[in-house]
Design a protein around this motif. Structure first.
Motif, PDB file in Angstrom:
ATOM      1  N   VAL A   1     -22.245  20.179 -27.499  1.00 32.27           N
ATOM      2  CA  VAL A   1     -21.917  21.261 -28.658  1.00 32.27           C
ATOM      3  C   VAL A   1     -22.219  22.699 -29.047  1.00 32.27           C
ATOM      4  CG1 VAL A   1     -21.577  21.049 -31.196  1.00 32.27           C
ATOM      5  CG2 VAL A   1     -21.231  19.002 -29.919  1.00 32.27           C
ATOM      6  N   ALA A   2     -21.642  23.361 -28.687  1.00 35.01           N
ATOM      7  CA  ALA A   2     -22.427  24.567 -29.126  1.00 35.01           C
ATOM      8  C   ALA A   2     -22.668  25.156 -30.574  1.00 35.01           C
ATOM      9  CB  ALA A   2     -22.362  26.179 -27.911  1.00 35.01           C
ATOM     10  N   MET A   3     -23.426  25.769 -31.500  1.00 34.73           N
ATOM     11  CA  MET A   3     -22.794  26.153 -32.509  1.00 34.73           C
ATOM     12  C   MET A   3     -22.658  27.607 -33.180  1.00 34.73           C
ATOM     13  SD  MET A   3     -23.811  23.626 -34.181  1.00 34.73           S
ATOM     14  CE  MET A   3     -25.017  22.429 -34.321  1.00 34.73           C
ATOM     15  N   TYR A   4     -22.799  28.325 -32.380  1.00 36.26           N
ATOM     16  CA  TYR A   4     -21.684  29.611 -31.757  1.00 36.26           C
ATOM     17  C   TYR A   4     -20.314  29.898 -30.621  1.00 36.26           C
ATOM     18  CZ  TYR A   4     -25.892  31.735 -29.963  1.00 36.26           C
ATOM     19  OH  TYR A   4     -26.678  31.812 -28.783  1.00 36.26           O
ATOM     20  N   HIS A   5     -19.523  30.410 -30.649  1.00 40.10           N
ATOM     21  CA  HIS A   5     -18.688  30.484 -30.201  1.00 40.10           C
ATOM     22  C   HIS A   5     -19.821  30.445 -28.429  1.00 40.10           C
ATOM     23  CE1 HIS A   5     -14.569  31.073 -28.345  1.00 40.10           C
ATOM     24  NE2 HIS A   5     -14.863  30.617 -27.597  1.00 40.10           N
ATOM     25  N   ARG A   6     -19.605  30.625 -27.778  1.00 45.49           N
ATOM     26  CA  ARG A   6     -20.314  31.113 -26.234  1.00 45.49           C
ATOM     27  C   ARG A   6     -20.501  30.388 -24.798  1.00 45.49           C
ATOM     28  NH1 ARG A   6     -26.217  29.464 -24.999  1.00 45.49           N
ATOM     29  NH2 ARG A   6     -26.132  27.389 -25.867  1.00 45.49           N
ATOM     30  N   VAL A   7     -20.861  31.336 -23.782  1.00 52.50           N
ATOM     31  CA  VAL A   7     -20.677  30.867 -22.905  1.00 52.50           C
ATOM     32  C   VAL A   7     -22.118  29.638 -22.321  1.00 52.50           C
ATOM     33  CG1 VAL A   7     -20.591  31.071 -20.174  1.00 52.50           C
ATOM     34  CG2 VAL A   7     -19.184  32.525 -21.428  1.00 52.50           C
ATOM     35  N   VAL A   8     -21.540  28.837 -22.031  1.00 50.11           N
ATOM     36  CA  VAL A   8     -22.932  27.711 -21.925  1.00 50.11           C
ATOM     37  C   VAL A   8     -23.426  27.073 -20.448  1.00 50.11           C
ATOM     38  CG1 VAL A   8     -22.978  26.698 -24.094  1.00 50.11           C
ATOM     39  CG2 VAL A   8     -21.600  25.559 -22.524  1.00 50.11           C
ATOM     40  N   MET A   9     -24.052  26.630 -19.879  1.00 51.05           N
ATOM     41  CA  MET A   9     -24.322  26.474 -18.302  1.00 51.05           C
ATOM     42  C   MET A   9     -24.865  25.258 -19.181  1.00 51.05           C
ATOM     43  SD  MET A   9     -26.742  28.337 -15.360  1.00 51.05           S
ATOM     44  CE  MET A   9     -28.219  28.302 -16.561  1.00 51.05           C
ATOM     45  N   PRO A  10     -24.510  24.396 -18.339  1.00 49.55           N
ATOM     46  CA  PRO A  10     -25.470  23.060 -19.276  1.00 49.55           C
ATOM     47  C   PRO A  10     -26.511  22.476 -17.956  1.00 49.55           C
ATOM     48  CG  PRO A  10     -23.295  22.348 -19.452  1.00 49.55           C
ATOM     49  CD  PRO A  10     -23.616  24.105 -19.352  1.00 49.55           C
ATOM     50  N   THR A  11     -27.526  22.018 -17.981  1.00 54.95           N
ATOM     51  CA  THR A  11     -28.325  21.585 -17.305  1.00 54.95           C
ATOM     52  C   THR A  11     -28.387  20.339 -17.062  1.00 54.95           C
ATOM     53  OG1 THR A  11     -30.109  21.745 -19.140  1.00 54.95           O
ATOM     54  CG2 THR A  11     -30.020  23.634 -17.428  1.00 54.95           C
ATOM     55  N   ALA A  12     -27.278  20.266 -16.744  1.00 49.88           N
ATOM     56  CA  ALA A  12     -27.271  18.210 -16.662  1.00 49.88           C
ATOM     57  C   ALA A  12     -28.075  17.930 -15.348  1.00 49.88           C
ATOM     58  CB  ALA A  12     -26.533  18.018 -16.308  1.00 49.88           C
ATOM     59  N   GLY A  13     -28.899  18.778 -14.467  1.00 52.42           N
ATOM     60  CA  GLY A  13     -29.015  18.415 -13.013  1.00 52.42           C
ATOM     61  C   GLY A  13     -28.655  17.393 -12.403  1.00 52.42           C
ATOM     62  N   GLU A  14     -29.720  16.455 -12.203  1.00 55.00           N
ATOM     63  CA  GLU A  14     -28.842  15.155 -11.059  1.00 55.00           C
ATOM     64  C   GLU A  14     -27.950  14.013 -11.703  1.00 55.00           C
ATOM     65  OE1 GLU A  14     -29.284  15.012  -7.395  1.00 55.00           O
ATOM     66  OE2 GLU A  14     -29.816  17.217  -8.170  1.00 55.00           O
ATOM     67  N   VAL A  15     -27.717  13.972 -12.980  1.00 49.46           N
ATOM     68  CA  VAL A  15     -27.906  13.027 -14.018  1.00 49.46           C
ATOM     69  C   VAL A  15     -25.615  13.230 -14.324  1.00 49.46           C
ATOM     70  CG1 VAL A  15     -27.618  12.448 -16.506  1.00 49.46           C
ATOM     71  CG2 VAL A  15     -29.907  12.934 -15.410  1.00 49.46           C
ATOM     72  N   LYS A  16     -24.520  12.611 -13.289  1.00 45.02           N
ATOM     73  CA  LYS A  16     -23.978  12.606 -13.474  1.00 45.02           C
ATOM     74  C   LYS A  16     -23.360  11.565 -14.956  1.00 45.02           C
ATOM     75  CE  LYS A  16     -23.896  15.043  -9.696  1.00 45.02           C
ATOM     76  NZ  LYS A  16     -24.302  16.443 -10.513  1.00 45.02           N
TER      77      LYS A  16
END
Lengths: 349, 349
Positions: free
Chosen positions: B123-138
């Motif tokens: 969840v982004a608190m303001y509307h924006r482009v994001v790049m989750p850094t989940a790494g190896e975690v699926k």
DNA sequence: TTGTAGGCGTTATCAG
DNA sequence: CTGATAACGCCTACAA
């Protein structure tokens, strides 16, 4: 899902040895450690905390129960304080919101119990007296931004509304204000009475008499659904022939109304009238021009320290009757700028 | 802790039978059911979900990862929407906040994985482009109030800033405004550009030319630490000899500044100038007098529907490329009251 | 309709 | 230093 056994197989050791490495237990050869860690990285192994918890009977999860999220947006900082504490101490946070519904709250306690969480932070979004409906469920709990009803034995942590209001009033008196208006918060709020009483006490201590004070009720009715008189009352008070030089508002949202009323009367802030609020609700307090003098509620610290109290309680080091009170600091800003200097200033012009 | 075995002993049945009763499995005598339920109530037995989950490999826990809690308080309604969905569907919510720190975010993903949660709402608190850094975690994840960077395959749910802004502008044109000011949001915000573009498009479609529009930058700099020009720009625009009859602000907090500027210039709202905002940030939009015409962001529904999308994804029924967009409705209030009727009204006086 | 055996992934215990 | 073995609380599979 890859388990400890897979790692053990790949590393050529027993699962217990893997467990030792994962938990940094002593007495493992550096060489073994390395082999195991390699296998862990290789397989992307992540320990299953659920499995761990059924053995160790501690989950390292703490729960937050909130009531009304929407009413006072910034009190979400309490939750942020809890989360930061949790991260710093290796805990995870389970969140539930009751919306003020007792039945739903009962479910929440049971659900939390089912997850075998270590403890609960019972967070009120506005400072008030609460009566948790935990029912038969026994989980260590700390009340945050709230106060237990008589007879309930919960530790609690609360803001010092009284102290903050007292200091704010002294600040005004120190600036030379001798005639002060006060617009009251909803009397149902715990902070409302504390703030008003402190205002009266500080005014008296500062040599002001009752006739120097103009007290108005800004709103009443059920919390979250109140009838709001603030704008009207502010207009009225500021239109008096002997209008006060300072107007204290129960909170920052009320101060916003007072600003609008003052401006629409052509009054300048702080030159013609000083206005102050309470809460340091930044959207308002920093959004107003000049910025609003107010009192900061220590929301973040309520969360952080509340979590700390809970932790002690869980470890059996806490007391059921502990009551911690956090300071509320006056934040002087432009809306209460010193008028003597302003006078000098305008004398120059 | 009382376990299924304790209940079994008290009820005089096997632990499996207790399990059957707890899980409402068929083929148990009503009589047995009653005896077991009695024992459960007696002992206050609550099933251990952790133990259950290591067998069934589903936890019924969903995680929420938020970025900046404090900046836009009301976006906490997203979280509330998720929670209500969770309660309605028997799930529990784990909450984590990253504060925008990528390293901390990585830890969060790992922790969530360790809890074997079913899915994540990012969840982004303001509307924006994001790049989750989940790494190896699926972990199955849905982006809420945000949009994946190019190349990232996440489903997402977002507000229709463009449509809301378009409708708002048409609302103004329908009221007869032919000269309109616009104070821009921080250009780094995704919504900022969408709102401006829609404004321009709607103005053009409404027959206005570029010279009818006065566009100003309200703020710039890193989000959460911007330099704010709104008050100054509003003062300036409203002091122009051919000042606009309507002023559109990038959001409600900016509209607050515009109100203060207008009032301090002695202008009345909406008689002399119409002001509108965006977000329906109620503390502001309902706090202003007259109340603010604005566009409601569907925060709550973003949360609820986002949770629903996630659920489908977890069950294998969702698509990685689904992109849902929610309508943003214009909320007409006093700040854009019809001036023709006001004119009539004042003609009566 | 009910019970038994076994296993999920982990850690505690104790032996080697 | 390392590894069997048992146990945590629950559920699956199968047997009675």
């Amino acid at each position: 899902m890859v388990s400890i056994k897979d790692v053990a197989r790949v590393a050529g050791v027993s699962d217990k040895t893997v467990s030792r490495v994962v938990n940094r237990e002593p007495n493992v050869t550096p060489d073994t450690i390395e082999r195991v860690q390699l296998a862990i990285a290789d397989l992307g192994y992540i320990p299953n905390l659920a499995a761990r918890s059924i053995r160790s009977s501690r989950t390292n999860i703490i729960g937050i129960i909130t009531d009304f999220i929407s009413t006072t947006p910034y009190s979400g900082d309490i939750v942020r304080g809890v989360q930061d504490w949790a991260v710093a101490h290796g805990r995870t946070v389970l969140l539930a919101n009751t919306g003020g519904d007792a039945e739903r709250e009962g479910d929440v306690w049971r659900t939390f119990k089912a997850h075998r969480i270590d403890g609960v932070l019972y967070v009120a979004m506005y400072h008030r007296v609460v009566m948790p409906t935990a029912g038969e469920v026994k989980i260590p709990a700390v009340l945050v931004n709230s106060h237990p009803e008589d007879g309930l034995a919960y530790p609690s942590i609360e803001p010092d509304d009284y102290g903050g209001s007292y200091d704010l009033t002294r600040h005004l008196i120190a600036l030379g204000h001798r005639r002060i208006g006060y617009i009251r918060l909803n009397p149902l709020l715990l902070g409302a009475n504390q703030r008003l009483e402190a205002f009266l006490a500080a005014a008296k201590a500062g040599g002001l008499s009752d006739s120097d004070l103009i007290i108005r009720l800004g709103m009443e009715g059920p919390i979250g659904h109140e009838t709001n008189y603030v704008y009207r009352e502010a207009l009225d008070v500021l239109s008096l022939p002997d209008r006060p030089t300072a107007l204290v508002c129960g909170n920052d949202e009320m101060a916003l109304q007072a600003y609008l009323a003052a401006l629409s009367l052509g009054l300048r802030i702080p030159d013609d009238v000083t206005i102050v609020g309470f809460d340091d609700f930044r959207t308002v307090s920093l959004g107003l021009k000049p910025e609003l003098t107010t009192v900061a509620l220590p929301y973040y610290d309520l969360g952080w320290q509340g979590a700390d109290m809970l932790d002690k309680l869980v470890q059996g080091k806490g007391s059921e009757s502990e009551r911690r009170v956090l300071n509320c600091a006056v934040v002087p800003r432009g809306s209460s700028a010193d008028r003597s200097s302003i006078l000098e200033h305008s004398n120059l012009g």
